[in-house]
Design an enzyme around this catalytic site. Structure first.
Site, short mmCIF file in Angstrom:
data_model
loop_
_atom_site.label_atom_id
_atom_site.label_comp_id
_atom_site.label_asym_id
_atom_site.label_seq_id
_atom_site.Cartn_x
_atom_site.Cartn_y
_atom_site.Cartn_z
N GLU A 15 -10.44 -0.76 2.91
CA GLU A 15 -9.31 -1.68 2.98
C GLU A 15 -9.71 -3.15 2.80
O GLU A 15 -8.86 -4.04 2.86
CB GLU A 15 -8.59 -1.51 4.32
N SER A 165 -4.13 2.33 5.51
CA SER A 165 -3.74 2.15 4.11
C SER A 165 -3.62 3.48 3.35
O SER A 165 -3.79 3.51 2.13
CB SER A 165 -4.71 1.22 3.38
N SER A 298 3.79 -8.11 1.59
CA SER A 298 3.59 -7.11 2.64
C SER A 298 4.85 -7.00 3.51
O SER A 298 5.68 -7.91 3.57
CB SER A 298 2.39 -7.48 3.52
#
Length: 323
Positions: A15, A165, A298
């Protein structure tokens, strides 16, 4: 005089790439008349400050300080923008707590607990928090695919227990692929969970500590173009994220109350983002992130914007909460 803020980014997991993007947005968004941000890249090989000329200065891990031109620099606060290990699983929280430097976000224990999906769901079970039927496996365990399918059914999800993720997450439709998915998930983590497939509306809800109070942000509905909300859907634009979610006022209230309840049970601080699937009018918890993505695209920043909180306010609040 401005406050010196170490913006931590990178990390030891897959990530890291996303973390560098989050860290860059934090640095860009902070009010420079109040804060002086320092990008700190944390990798397994080195912890370094990288200046605008791309020069690297090592961090002294004894007290998390820097030496630049014979001057020692210490920090008022560290801002955690590391997804995955060591920023989201308790390791950095423990380190900063030991050396006495404030770090944004939750405690070591809350961080470690929420990063471990199996442990978190087990802690929440006595509080009547619904989750998918699950089968647990550790690396080296003998297992029977028949028993797994008997418990969780098909299709099902095979998930690395300590990963974010959507790394190490596989949707499985048959026995043959179940064995392959288990082997792949064990490449990511030595613990896995295999969960029943829940068919319903997927939503994500941010809960933060804002100005000293727990604040539930507007809920986002996730419509993945892929088979599920995987890495490509999350980060490569292969999904629609609709804020506020297209759910009833009653369901919005129900999920908001539930997300607040979970935040309080787990004694959370700072940012959190929880994922739910709504099945037959009941929300089922999938997981919680304590260092969610912080780029403009996001989910948590989108929700904050809907609530009238700018990125600058969101990040400044996270810092002031721990100072």
């Amino acid at each position: 005089m401005t406050k010196k803020i170490a913006v931590l980014m990178g990390g030891y997991s897959d990530e890291a790439e996303i973390s560098y993007k989050s860290g860059a947005v934090v640095i860009e968004s902070l009010d420079k008349s109040i804060y002086t941000p320092y990008p700190i890249h944390i990798t397994r090989e080195k912890w370094v400050y990288i200046d605008e000329q791309n020069q690297q200065f090592p961090i002294d891990k004894n007290d998390f300080s820097l030496h630049i031109n014979h001057e020692k620099i210490t920090f008022d606060c560290a801002f955690n923008a590391i997804h995955g290990t060591p920023g989201e699983d308790g390791y950095l929280q423990a380190y900063f707590s030991l050396i006495g430097v404030p770090l944004t976000g939750c405690s070591m224990y809350a961080s470690a607990l929420t990063f471990n999906k199996r442990d978190m769901l087990s802690v929440l079970k006595p509080y009547d928090i619904r989750s998918a039927t699950a089968y647990y496996l550790n690396k080296g365990d003998n297992f029977s695919t028949e028993k797994i399918i008997e418990k969780v059914g098909l299709p099902c999800f095979v998930k690395a227990n300590k990963s974010g993720s959507s790394f190490g997450v596989y949707k499985v439709y048959d026995t043959e692929n179940l064995v392959v998915a288990i082997q792949k998930a064990f490449e990511v983590d030595n613990e896995i969970l295999i969960e029943s497939f829940l068919k319903g509306i997927e939503v994500s809800v941010g809960v933060i500590t804002y100005k000293g109070e727990i604040k539930v942000l507007p809920i986002t509905e996730i419509v993945s173009e892929n088979d599920f909300f995987d890495y490509q859907a999350k980060y490569l634009g292969q999904s629609k994220e609709i804020t506020p979610a297209r759910i009833s006022a009653e369901m919005t209230q129900k999920i908001s109350n539930l997300a607040r309840k979970i935040y309080k049970i787990l004694q959370m601080k700072g940012f959190s983002r929880s994922e739910f699937i709504i099945v037959d009018n009941e929300p089922y918890l999938l997981e919680m992130n304590t260092t969610p993505g912080l780029s403009k695209a996001s989910i948590l920043p989108q929700q904050a914007a809907q609530a009238g909180i700018s990125l600058s306010e969101l990040f400044a609040n996270a810092i002031e909460e721990v100072l």
